[in-house]
Design a protein around this motif. Structure first.
Motif, PDB file in Angstrom:
ATOM      1  N   ARG A  43     -18.601   0.745  46.588  1.00  0.00           N
ATOM      2  CA  ARG A  43     -17.242   0.899  46.066  1.00  0.00           C
ATOM      3  C   ARG A  43     -17.303   0.779  44.555  1.00  0.00           C
ATOM      4  NH1 ARG A  43     -17.226  -2.987  49.956  1.00  0.00           N
ATOM      5  NH2 ARG A  43     -16.014  -2.637  51.835  1.00  0.00           N
ATOM      6  N   GLY A  44     -16.351   1.382  43.887  1.00  0.00           N
ATOM      7  CA  GLY A  44     -16.193   1.157  42.462  1.00  0.00           C
ATOM      8  C   GLY A  44     -15.549  -0.198  42.242  1.00  0.00           C
ATOM      9  N   PRO A  45     -15.561  -0.702  41.018  1.00  0.00           N
ATOM     10  CA  PRO A  45     -14.986  -2.010  40.738  1.00  0.00           C
ATOM     11  C   PRO A  45     -13.514  -2.140  41.160  1.00  0.00           C
ATOM     12  CG  PRO A  45     -16.315  -1.300  38.888  1.00  0.00           C
ATOM     13  CD  PRO A  45     -16.219  -0.139  39.836  1.00  0.00           C
ATOM     14  N   TRP A  83     -20.262 -10.256  40.290  1.00  0.00           N
ATOM     15  CA  TRP A  83     -19.943 -10.089  41.712  1.00  0.00           C
ATOM     16  C   TRP A  83     -20.507 -11.232  42.534  1.00  0.00           C
ATOM     17  CZ3 TRP A  83     -16.054  -7.167  41.486  1.00  0.00           C
ATOM     18  CH2 TRP A  83     -15.996  -6.082  40.623  1.00  0.00           C
ATOM     19  N   ARG A  84     -21.674 -11.741  42.169  1.00  0.00           N
ATOM     20  CA  ARG A  84     -22.241 -12.890  42.878  1.00  0.00           C
ATOM     21  C   ARG A  84     -21.351 -14.118  42.689  1.00  0.00           C
ATOM     22  NH1 ARG A  84     -27.032 -13.499  40.471  1.00  0.00           N
ATOM     23  NH2 ARG A  84     -26.245 -15.150  39.152  1.00  0.00           N
ATOM     24  N   GLY A  85     -20.877 -14.343  41.461  1.00  0.00           N
ATOM     25  CA  GLY A  85     -19.982 -15.470  41.204  1.00  0.00           C
ATOM     26  C   GLY A  85     -18.688 -15.352  41.994  1.00  0.00           C
ATOM     27  N   LEU A  86     -18.127 -14.150  42.067  1.00  0.00           N
ATOM     28  CA  LEU A  86     -16.905 -13.947  42.843  1.00  0.00           C
ATOM     29  C   LEU A  86     -17.160 -14.150  44.337  1.00  0.00           C
ATOM     30  CD1 LEU A  86     -15.546 -10.878  40.882  1.00  0.00           C
ATOM     31  CD2 LEU A  86     -14.570 -13.198  40.872  1.00  0.00           C
ATOM     32  N   SER A 122     -14.109  -7.227  32.792  1.00  0.00           N
ATOM     33  CA  SER A 122     -13.412  -8.026  33.810  1.00  0.00           C
ATOM     34  C   SER A 122     -12.767  -7.157  34.881  1.00  0.00           C
ATOM     35  CB  SER A 122     -12.339  -8.887  33.157  1.00  0.00           C
ATOM     36  OG  SER A 122     -11.303  -8.058  32.646  1.00  0.00           O
ATOM     37  N   TYR A 123     -12.700  -5.857  34.663  1.00  0.00           N
ATOM     38  CA  TYR A 123     -12.100  -4.914  35.606  1.00  0.00           C
ATOM     39  C   TYR A 123     -10.678  -5.325  35.981  1.00  0.00           C
ATOM     40  CZ  TYR A 123     -16.791  -3.151  35.679  1.00  0.00           C
ATOM     41  OH  TYR A 123     -18.007  -2.636  35.293  1.00  0.00           O
ATOM     42  N   GLY A 124      -9.947  -5.815  34.996  1.00  0.00           N
ATOM     43  CA  GLY A 124      -8.549  -6.187  35.194  1.00  0.00           C
ATOM     44  C   GLY A 124      -8.331  -7.537  35.829  1.00  0.00           C
ATOM     45  N   MET A 125      -9.408  -8.229  36.175  1.00  0.00           N
ATOM     46  CA  MET A 125      -9.265  -9.546  36.794  1.00  0.00           C
ATOM     47  C   MET A 125      -8.992 -10.612  35.738  1.00  0.00           C
ATOM     48  SD  MET A 125     -12.205  -9.542  39.747  1.00  0.00           S
ATOM     49  CE  MET A 125     -13.491  -8.791  38.725  1.00  0.00           C
ATOM     50  N   ASP A 126      -8.240 -11.615  36.133  1.00  0.00           N
ATOM     51  CA  ASP A 126      -7.965 -12.772  35.297  1.00  0.00           C
ATOM     52  C   ASP A 126      -9.078 -13.787  35.535  1.00  0.00           C
ATOM     53  OD1 ASP A 126      -6.986 -14.960  33.938  1.00  0.00           O
ATOM     54  OD2 ASP A 126      -5.243 -15.245  35.251  1.00  0.00           O
ATOM     55  N   LEU A 127     -10.210 -13.575  34.885  1.00  0.00           N
ATOM     56  CA  LEU A 127     -11.376 -14.415  35.146  1.00  0.00           C
ATOM     57  C   LEU A 127     -11.134 -15.870  34.749  1.00  0.00           C
ATOM     58  CD1 LEU A 127     -14.277 -11.973  34.205  1.00  0.00           C
ATOM     59  CD2 LEU A 127     -13.225 -12.394  36.443  1.00  0.00           C
TER      60      LEU A 127
END
Length: 160
Positions: A43-45, A83-86, A122-127
């Motif tokens: 999948r894309g981000p 992605w591993r952290g998520l 961040s691909y729009g994520m609120d990290l």
């Protein structure tokens, strides 16, 4: 069970065919479980984030972890830490929901540290918000040791 036949997937890899509950726990053969998350999907981000959020909102953090794991394993190598952290955050929520406070706290903190150190897109994520969420949840679980409701405690990956 030495000598016992193992379940295999269509490509011959060992894979349990036992049904699973919404938190990924194996059920007895023949029991009604939730649909399994397909593995190895590229999948894309944006699609990864949307699919993971949908699963988190449904109280299925184990399955969201599998979506993040797909991104970690199939995406660009330089993005694997994100992605591993998520994935660690999602499985930390899984453990906290299953009533495993030690595993939940450990994975929430480990994932928060990885995400906090991420300097790429961040691909729009609120990290920063995800890091706060994970650390706050880890502190809560460590304090009271009670299982959490995975739907009520699901993080928002993107700002509202």
């Amino acid at each position: 069970m030495a000598g016992a036949e193992r379940d295999r997937d269509g490509e011959g890899r060992a894979r349990s065919a036992r049904p699973r509950d919404g938190l990924g726990r194996p059920l007895e053969y023949g029991a009604r479980g939730v649909p399994r998350q397909p593995e190895g999907i590229v999948r894309g981000p944006a699609e990864t984030v949307a699919e993971a959020q949908s699963l988190l909102d449904a109280g299925r953090p184990f399955h969201a972890h599998e979506v993040f794991e797909d991104a970690w394993k199939t995406g660009p190598e330089k993005e694997r830490p994100l992605w591993r952290g998520l994935a660690q955050l999602a499985v930390g929520l899984t453990h906290a929901a299953r009533g495993n406070p030690t595993g939940g706290v450990r994975l929430l903190r480990r994932g928060a540290d990885v995400v906090a150190g991420w300097t790429g897109p961040s691909y729009g994520m609120d990290l920063a918000g995800l890091v706060r969420w994970a650390r706050d949840l880890a502190d809560e679980v460590e304090r009271n040791g009670r299982p959490v409701d995975p739907t009520a405690r699901a993080p928002r990956l993107t700002p509202p």
